[in-house]
Design a protein around this motif. Structure first.
Motif, short mmCIF file in Angstrom:
data_model
loop_
_atom_site.label_atom_id
_atom_site.label_comp_id
_atom_site.label_asym_id
_atom_site.label_seq_id
_atom_site.Cartn_x
_atom_site.Cartn_y
_atom_site.Cartn_z
N THR A 4 0.86 -1.19 0.00
CA THR A 4 0.00 0.00 0.00
C THR A 4 0.88 1.22 0.00
O THR A 4 2.07 1.13 0.26
CB THR A 4 -0.93 0.04 1.23
N ARG A 5 0.28 2.37 -0.33
CA ARG A 5 1.05 3.61 -0.27
C ARG A 5 0.13 4.78 0.04
O ARG A 5 -1.08 4.66 -0.03
CB ARG A 5 1.80 3.82 -1.56
N THR A 6 0.74 5.90 0.41
CA THR A 6 -0.04 7.10 0.65
C THR A 6 -0.42 7.69 -0.71
O THR A 6 0.46 7.98 -1.52
CB THR A 6 0.78 8.13 1.45
N PRO A 7 -1.72 7.87 -0.98
CA PRO A 7 -2.13 8.42 -2.28
C PRO A 7 -1.54 9.80 -2.51
O PRO A 7 -1.36 10.58 -1.56
CB PRO A 7 -3.65 8.49 -2.17
N ARG A 8 -1.21 10.09 -3.76
CA ARG A 8 -0.73 11.42 -4.13
C ARG A 8 -1.86 12.44 -4.04
O ARG A 8 -1.64 13.62 -3.83
CB ARG A 8 -0.18 11.40 -5.57
N LEU A 9 -3.07 11.96 -4.25
CA LEU A 9 -4.21 12.87 -4.26
C LEU A 9 -5.42 12.13 -3.72
O LEU A 9 -5.72 11.01 -4.15
CB LEU A 9 -4.48 13.34 -5.70
N SER A 10 -6.10 12.75 -2.75
CA SER A 10 -7.34 12.15 -2.27
C SER A 10 -8.46 13.15 -2.44
O SER A 10 -8.25 14.36 -2.31
CB SER A 10 -7.21 11.74 -0.80
N PHE A 11 -9.64 12.67 -2.77
CA PHE A 11 -10.77 13.57 -2.79
C PHE A 11 -12.01 12.98 -2.14
O PHE A 11 -12.20 11.76 -2.10
CB PHE A 11 -11.08 14.15 -4.17
N ASP A 12 -12.81 13.89 -1.60
CA ASP A 12 -14.11 13.59 -1.02
C ASP A 12 -15.15 14.33 -1.86
O ASP A 12 -14.91 15.48 -2.25
CB ASP A 12 -14.18 14.08 0.43
N ILE A 13 -16.26 13.66 -2.12
CA ILE A 13 -17.32 14.24 -2.93
C ILE A 13 -18.60 14.20 -2.11
O ILE A 13 -18.96 13.13 -1.58
CB ILE A 13 -17.51 13.42 -4.22
N VAL A 14 -19.28 15.34 -1.99
CA VAL A 14 -20.56 15.39 -1.27
C VAL A 14 -21.65 15.70 -2.29
O VAL A 14 -21.56 16.68 -3.04
CB VAL A 14 -20.54 16.45 -0.15
N THR A 15 -22.70 14.87 -2.29
CA THR A 15 -23.73 14.93 -3.33
C THR A 15 -25.02 14.30 -2.81
O THR A 15 -24.98 13.48 -1.90
CB THR A 15 -23.25 14.14 -4.58
N ILE A 16 -26.16 14.64 -3.41
CA ILE A 16 -27.38 13.88 -3.12
C ILE A 16 -27.56 12.75 -4.14
O ILE A 16 -28.52 11.98 -4.03
CB ILE A 16 -28.65 14.76 -3.04
N PHE A 17 -26.65 12.63 -5.11
CA PHE A 17 -26.70 11.55 -6.11
C PHE A 17 -25.38 10.80 -6.21
O PHE A 17 -24.67 10.89 -7.22
CB PHE A 17 -27.08 12.12 -7.49
N PRO A 18 -25.04 10.03 -5.17
CA PRO A 18 -23.75 9.31 -5.15
C PRO A 18 -23.51 8.44 -6.40
O PRO A 18 -22.36 8.28 -6.81
CB PRO A 18 -23.82 8.45 -3.90
N ALA A 19 -24.59 7.93 -7.01
CA ALA A 19 -24.42 6.99 -8.13
C ALA A 19 -23.72 7.61 -9.34
O ALA A 19 -23.10 6.90 -10.13
CB ALA A 19 -25.77 6.40 -8.55
N TYR A 20 -23.80 8.94 -9.49
CA TYR A 20 -23.05 9.58 -10.58
C TYR A 20 -21.58 9.18 -10.56
O TYR A 20 -20.93 9.09 -11.58
CB TYR A 20 -23.09 11.11 -10.44
#
Ligand code: JAH
Length: 242
Positions: A4-20
Motif C-alpha cells: 500500500t502507499r499514501t495516495p498522491r491525491l485524495s478527494f471527497d465528494i458530497v452529493t445527493i446523487f452518489p451513483a453519478y
C-alpha cells in the motif's frame, strides 16, 4: 504480499446523487485508485439530515423561482470531512458563477493533496456555507463554462478527470502529457490522421507521409494557427503581442 502507499491525491465528494460517481471506477482513474495513487470517498449529503424526509432544500429568502440548498446539512458534512484529515483541504464548489476552470487550474489542483467537492442542486447552496467553510478550507467556486447544468455532479466528474490524469502514475505514457503542453502554448490542437492513407476518397495530407520532420512540424503549427484564428478569436487575440 499487498503493498500500500499514501495516495498522491485524495478527494471527497458530497452529493445527493452518489451513483453519478460510480463512473469514476472505469478506466484510468479506477486503476489508479486500485494502485493507491488516487483515493476517493463519495458521501450522501442526506446522511447529515435528521428529519423524516431527509430535507436538503428550502424556498429562497427574497422570493424567486426554485429552491435553495439548506445550510445545516452542508455545514455538518463539511465539518466532518475536514476533521477526518490532518492538512487544510481545498473545497471546490462548481457553479456557473465561479472563476473559470482551465488547464492551469487542473495543474494547480493536481498538486494540492486533498480536495473536497461540494455538488449543489436546485438554484445552488445557501451562500453562508462557502463563507463559513473558509475557516477550515481554501474555498474555490469554479465554473466549467458559461452554461447551466442541473447540478454540480457532471462538472465535478469533468474536473476530477482533468485533475486526476495529471497526477504522476495515473497515465502510463508520460509523453502524452508532454505533447499536450502544446495546448499550453495557447493554440488549438492540429488535426490528426491514421491509416488507411485513403479513406472514402479522402487522402491524408501528403506532408504527413513524407518523413520530413521539420516540414511536418511546420505544417502542424500552421494548421493550429489557422484553427485558432477561425474557432477561438479570444485565444488568437491573446497570442498577438500588443
Ligand atoms: C447548476 C449547482 N459551469 C458548469 C456548471 C457547474 C455547476 C452548475 N451548472 C453549471 C450547477 C445548478 C446547481 C451547480
Amino acid at each position: 504480499m499487498s503493498l500500500t502507499r499514501t495516495p498522491r491525491l485524495s478527494f471527497d465528494i458530497v452529493t445527493i446523487f452518489p451513483a453519478y460517481f460510480d463512473a469514476l471506477e472505469l478506466s484510468l482513474l479506477g486503476k489508479a485508485r486500485a494502485n493507491g495513487v488516487l483515493s476517493w470517498r463519495v458521501h450522501d449529503l442526506r446522511e447529515w439530515t435528521y428529519d423524516r424526509h431527509r430535507t436538503v432544500d428550502d424556498t429562497p429568502y427574497g422570493g424567486g423561482a426554485g429552491m435553495v440548498m439548506k445550510p445545516e446539512p452542508w455545514g455538518e458534512a463539511l465539518d466532518a470531512i475536514a476533521a477526518a484529515g490532518v492538512d487544510r483541504p481545498t473545497l471546490i464548489v462548481p457553479t456557473p458563477a465561479g472563476e473559470p476552470f482551465r488547464q492551469a487550474t487542473a495543474q494547480e489542483l493536481a498538486s494540492v493533496g486533498r480536495l473536497v467537492f461540494a455538488c449543489g442542486r436546485y438554484e445552488g447552496i445557501d451562500a453562508r456555507v462557502a463563507e463559513d467553510a473558509a475557516q477550515r478550507y481554501d474555498v474555490r467556486e469554479i465554473s466549467l463554462g458559461d452554461y447551466v447544468l442541473n447540478g454540480g455532479e457532471v462538472a465535478v466528474l469533468a474536473m476530477i478527470e482533468a485533475i486526476g490524469r495529471l497526477v504522476p502514475g495515473v497515465i502510463g505514457n508520460a509523453d502524452s502529457l508532454v505533447e499536450e503542453s502544446h495546448s499550453d502554448d495557447g493554440l488549438l490542437e492540429y488535426p490528426v490522421y491514421t491509416k488507411p492513407a485513403t479513406w472514402r476518397g479522402r487522402e491524408v495530407p501528403e506532408v504527413l507521409l513524407s518523413g520530413n520532420h521539420a516540414a511536418i512540424a511546420a505544417w502542424r503549427r500552421e494548421r493550429s494557427r489557422e484553427r485558432t484564428q477561425q474557432r477561438r478569436p479570444d485565444l488568437w487575440a491573446a497570442q498577438q503581442p500588443e
